[in-house]
Design a protein around this motif. Structure first.
Motif, PDB file in Angstrom:
ATOM      1  N   GLY A 233       6.170 -25.636  18.166  1.00 26.91           N
ATOM      2  CA  GLY A 233       6.315 -26.347  19.451  1.00 26.91           C
ATOM      3  C   GLY A 233       4.984 -26.395  20.188  1.00 26.91           C
ATOM      4  N   HIS A 234       4.694 -27.559  20.771  1.00 27.51           N
ATOM      5  CA  HIS A 234       3.458 -27.720  21.549  1.00 27.51           C
ATOM      6  C   HIS A 234       3.640 -27.068  22.918  1.00 27.51           C
ATOM      7  CE1 HIS A 234       2.555 -30.746  18.544  1.00 27.51           C
ATOM      8  NE2 HIS A 234       3.615 -31.448  18.893  1.00 27.51           N
ATOM      9  N   THR A 235       2.521 -26.597  23.498  1.00 22.88           N
ATOM     10  CA  THR A 235       2.584 -26.041  24.857  1.00 22.88           C
ATOM     11  C   THR A 235       1.720 -26.894  25.779  1.00 22.88           C
ATOM     12  OG1 THR A 235       2.751 -23.864  23.843  1.00 22.88           O
ATOM     13  CG2 THR A 235       2.303 -23.936  26.231  1.00 22.88           C
ATOM     14  N   LEU A 236       2.338 -27.400  26.848  1.00 28.17           N
ATOM     15  CA  LEU A 236       1.611 -28.264  27.790  1.00 28.17           C
ATOM     16  C   LEU A 236       1.380 -27.505  29.091  1.00 28.17           C
ATOM     17  CD1 LEU A 236       3.634 -30.162  25.994  1.00 28.17           C
ATOM     18  CD2 LEU A 236       2.883 -31.924  27.563  1.00 28.17           C
ATOM     19  N   GLN A 237       0.129 -27.464  29.519  1.00 26.09           N
ATOM     20  CA  GLN A 237      -0.195 -26.858  30.818  1.00 26.09           C
ATOM     21  C   GLN A 237      -0.142 -27.954  31.874  1.00 26.09           C
ATOM     22  OE1 GLN A 237      -0.508 -23.712  30.997  1.00 26.09           O
ATOM     23  NE2 GLN A 237      -0.797 -23.251  28.821  1.00 26.09           N
ATOM     24  N   ILE A 238       0.585 -27.677  32.956  1.00 22.82           N
ATOM     25  CA  ILE A 238       0.790 -28.726  33.967  1.00 22.82           C
ATOM     26  C   ILE A 238       0.339 -28.247  35.341  1.00 22.82           C
ATOM     27  CG2 ILE A 238       2.536 -30.168  35.122  1.00 22.82           C
ATOM     28  CD1 ILE A 238       4.257 -29.787  32.572  1.00 22.82           C
ATOM     29  N   LYS A 239      -0.402 -29.112  36.032  1.00 29.43           N
ATOM     30  CA  LYS A 239      -0.705 -28.843  37.446  1.00 29.43           C
ATOM     31  C   LYS A 239       0.109 -29.841  38.256  1.00 29.43           C
ATOM     32  CE  LYS A 239      -4.411 -27.698  40.547  1.00 29.43           C
ATOM     33  NZ  LYS A 239      -4.512 -28.486  41.683  1.00 29.43           N
ATOM     34  N   GLU A 240       1.135 -29.336  38.924  1.00 26.63           N
ATOM     35  CA  GLU A 240       1.997 -30.250  39.677  1.00 26.63           C
ATOM     36  C   GLU A 240       1.279 -30.753  40.922  1.00 26.63           C
ATOM     37  OE1 GLU A 240       6.154 -29.143  40.203  1.00 26.63           O
ATOM     38  OE2 GLU A 240       5.862 -27.588  38.695  1.00 26.63           O
ATOM     39  N   THR A 241       1.715 -31.913  41.410  1.00 22.41           N
ATOM     40  CA  THR A 241       1.073 -32.509  42.584  1.00 22.41           C
ATOM     41  C   THR A 241       1.232 -31.597  43.808  1.00 22.41           C
ATOM     42  OG1 THR A 241       1.511 -34.664  41.627  1.00 22.41           O
ATOM     43  CG2 THR A 241       0.985 -34.645  43.966  1.00 22.41           C
ATOM     44  N   ASN A 242       2.303 -30.792  43.831  1.00 20.93           N
ATOM     45  CA  ASN A 242       2.504 -29.871  44.964  1.00 20.93           C
ATOM     46  C   ASN A 242       1.650 -28.605  44.844  1.00 20.93           C
ATOM     47  OD1 ASN A 242       3.702 -28.271  43.042  1.00 20.93           O
ATOM     48  ND2 ASN A 242       5.807 -28.756  43.650  1.00 20.93           N
ATOM     49  N   GLY A 243       0.784 -28.544  43.838  1.00 17.74           N
ATOM     50  CA  GLY A 243      -0.150 -27.418  43.716  1.00 17.74           C
ATOM     51  C   GLY A 243       0.299 -26.349  42.730  1.00 17.74           C
TER      52      GLY A 243
END
Ligand SMILES: Cc1cc2nc3c(=O)[nH]c(=O)nc-3n(C[C@H](O)[C@H](O)[C@H](O)COP(=O)(O)OP(=O)(O)OC[C@H]3O[C@@H](n4cnc5c(N)ncnc54)[C@H](O)[C@@H]3O)c2cc1C
Length: 519
Positions: free
Chosen positions: A157-167
């Protein structure tokens, strides 16, 4: 299974709608992208039959398109006989005077004209409405934020790092990753897949409002006229994508419907920096340069009000591969920025969505073979590279109205007799039909989009073209069976062969005409 689509652009959202329809309900779809485009330009208003077939038949958007966007009746090309004389407005004008006959009726289409086969999109309205349809569809998770990195692992499984718009930051896992990050090109940059082809493009474009449409008719148009009102296949030529060709450059003009139903028009100037010596970066530059060649266009522009301007410089790129057996794909602008001369950017994107849908389906069934994934990657890049190479070469003789008319007619025959019936009949991904698609794969020695030597030699037999030199194929180049869904591969092959025969006939007639005129 979980499919992560990275990006909140048009192809990511169309992909979410399509996968939701095509894949089993157990497949989770998550879309990760910000509301704000982050400065990425929004363009791509002219659809071709491949795009609209996808939108209409796969997504059921025909009535929506009819109510909210203008119809499109093909492409119109204006080849000026004397580019150096602004006072002479004589153009050899080529368009498709009719479309394939077998398109289904459309309830909301009440106009006096034939039912259109494609549409001129207001991309602000369209992209917003498609996003809304995704949200209303339900069952599609949306994360408002940017993917900052992806650790690719097709097995665990791939792992995605996310920076949400709310910080907030977080990571998610997914079995498939589809990169739709547009010109940001998340995966292509990470994996070092970007290729900058030799022939680059610059493009400046703007929207115009409150213009005087009648000024566009202020030219001496050679060639057949569209069928008149009341005649079969009547249409208004204004509702086409207009192309005015120049020296190493061309101009698009695409009518679009504003939100308040008033008329807008998108106007773009595309040039090849190795062939075109000037820079067009503003409306003033546009007026200065274009008025020397096409005053019909600049008179029209001066009659209106400029609404918005955009500039892209040296923007052309492709990637070396678009899919991997390691369960990822690179979609749309994240993979390629083609020349818009044939309005086919979105069309390639829709072919990709069908590829991805098929790969994920086969994966769910446990039968996805690496060879098939690689074959699909080649099946997409072949036609992209072939058509782009032919267009890049074209810039070197774009100022030649005769050669340009030959190139246009050649590519349109190829499209209507080979590409379109093959797409309609799924030769671009169905394993037992893909061998036909190979005709379109790019080989330096045999590029199906390139005109043959016999036509190039015909051009060497005279100095300046006169109106008598041009052959028009407005009706004949449209294959009336192009949208037929057929049972047998032979029936597709018949159309391909018919196209080859017509191209041979066209070549002979051009050569004969030129020889006759040369005495
Ligand atoms: C000058 C020009 C003219 C064109 N004309 C035509 C035409 O007439 N007809 C046609 O069919 N095509 C045309 N095209 C092509 C068309 O514009 C594109 O095919 C289409 O708009 C691409 O959509 P997309 O979804 O791939 O990218 P985009 O619409 O750019 O979407 C990218 C999305 O990714 C998001 N994003 C970026 N980075 C990240 C990240 N790290 N994490 C999450 N999200 C991210 C962005 O916010 C954006 O929402 C033209 C292209 C150009 C350049």
């Amino acid at each position: 299974m979980r499919v992560a689509i990275v990006g909140n652009g048009i192809l990511s959202n169309l992909g979410a709608l399509y996968f939701k329809k095509r894949l089993p309900a157990s497949v989770e779809i998550v879309l990760i992208g910000p509301e704000d485009r982050g400065g990425l330009p929004l363009v791509g208003e002219s659809t071709i039959e491949i795009t609209s077939q996808f939108l209409e038949t796969e997504l059921g958007l025909a009535e929506y398109l009819c109510k909210n966007h203008y119809p499109k009746f093909g492409l119109t090309y204006y080849f000026k006989l004397d580019l150096d004389n602004p006072d002479d407005r004589t153009y050899s004008v080529h368009c498709n005077e009719r479309g394939p006959s077998n398109n289904p009726p459309l309830e909301s289409w009440t106009g006096p004209m034939v039912r259109p086969l494609s549409w001129l999109l207001n991309r602000f309205t369209f992209d917003r409405d498609i996003r809304k349809m995704v949200d209303e569809r339900g069952g599609i998770e949306r994360i408002d934020g940017l993917v900052t990195d992806v650790a690719l692992d097709g097995q665990e499984g791939h792992t995605l790092q996310i920076k949400e718009t709310n910080g907030h930051t977080r990571s998610i896992k997914a079995d498939w990753v589809i990169d739709g990050t547009g010109r940001n090109r998340l995966l292509a940059k990470k994996l070092d897949l970007v290729i900058k082809p030799e022939g680059q493009r610059n493009c400046f474009w703007f929207w115009l409002a409150d213009f005087d449409r009648s000024l566009l008719k202020n030219l001496n148009a050679l060639g057949p006229k569209p069928p008149a009102p009341g005649e079969p296949f009547h249409y208004d030529r204004y509702y086409t994508t207009h192309h005015f060709m120049g020296r190493g450059n061309w101009i698009w003009m695409i009518p679009i419907k504003a939100e308040d139903n008033s008329e807008l028009i998108s106007i773009g100037f595309v040039s090849h920096p190795d062939v075109y010596e000037h820079e067009v970066r503003s409306v003033d530059d546009f007026i200065e340069q274009v008025s020397k060649v096409h005053p019909v266009v600049t008179d029209f522009v001066k009659s209106g009000r400029v609404v918005d301007t955009q500039l892209l410089r040296r923007y052309h790129y492709v990637v070396s591969k678009v899919y991997s057996p390691n369960r990822w794909g690179i979609l749309g602008d994240a993979a390629f920025a083609p020349d818009p001369l044939f309005s086919n950017g979105l069309a390639f994107g829709t072919l990709q969505l069908e590829h991805l849908g098929e790969m994920i389906t086969q994966d769910l069934e446990g039968k996805l073979a690496p060879e098939y994934v690689n074959a699909l990657s080649d099946a997409l890049m072949g036609p992209i590279l072939g058509s782009q190479t032919a267009i890049s070469k074209w810039y070197h003789s774009m100022d030649d109205p005769f050669l340009s008319s030959l190139r246009l007619t050649w590519i349109e025959y190829t499209y209507f007799y080979m590409v379109l019936p093959m797409v309609v009949n799924r030769c671009h991904y169905q394993p037992d039909r893909m061998k036909l698609w190979k005709v379109l794969q790019f080989r330096q020695d045999k590029n199906p989009y390139e005109i043959p030597q016999a036509l190039l030699q015909a051009r060497s037999l005279f100095d300046k073209p006169t109106p008598e030199h041009f052959l028009y194929r407005g009706k004949e180049k449209v294959n009336l069976r192009a949208l037929d869904k057929v049972e047998r591969v032979d029936e597709i092959l018949d159309q391909v062969n018919e196209g080859s025969t017509l191209l041979g006939k066209y070549t002979r007639e051009v050569v004969e005409r030129v020889k006759e005129l040369a005495g």
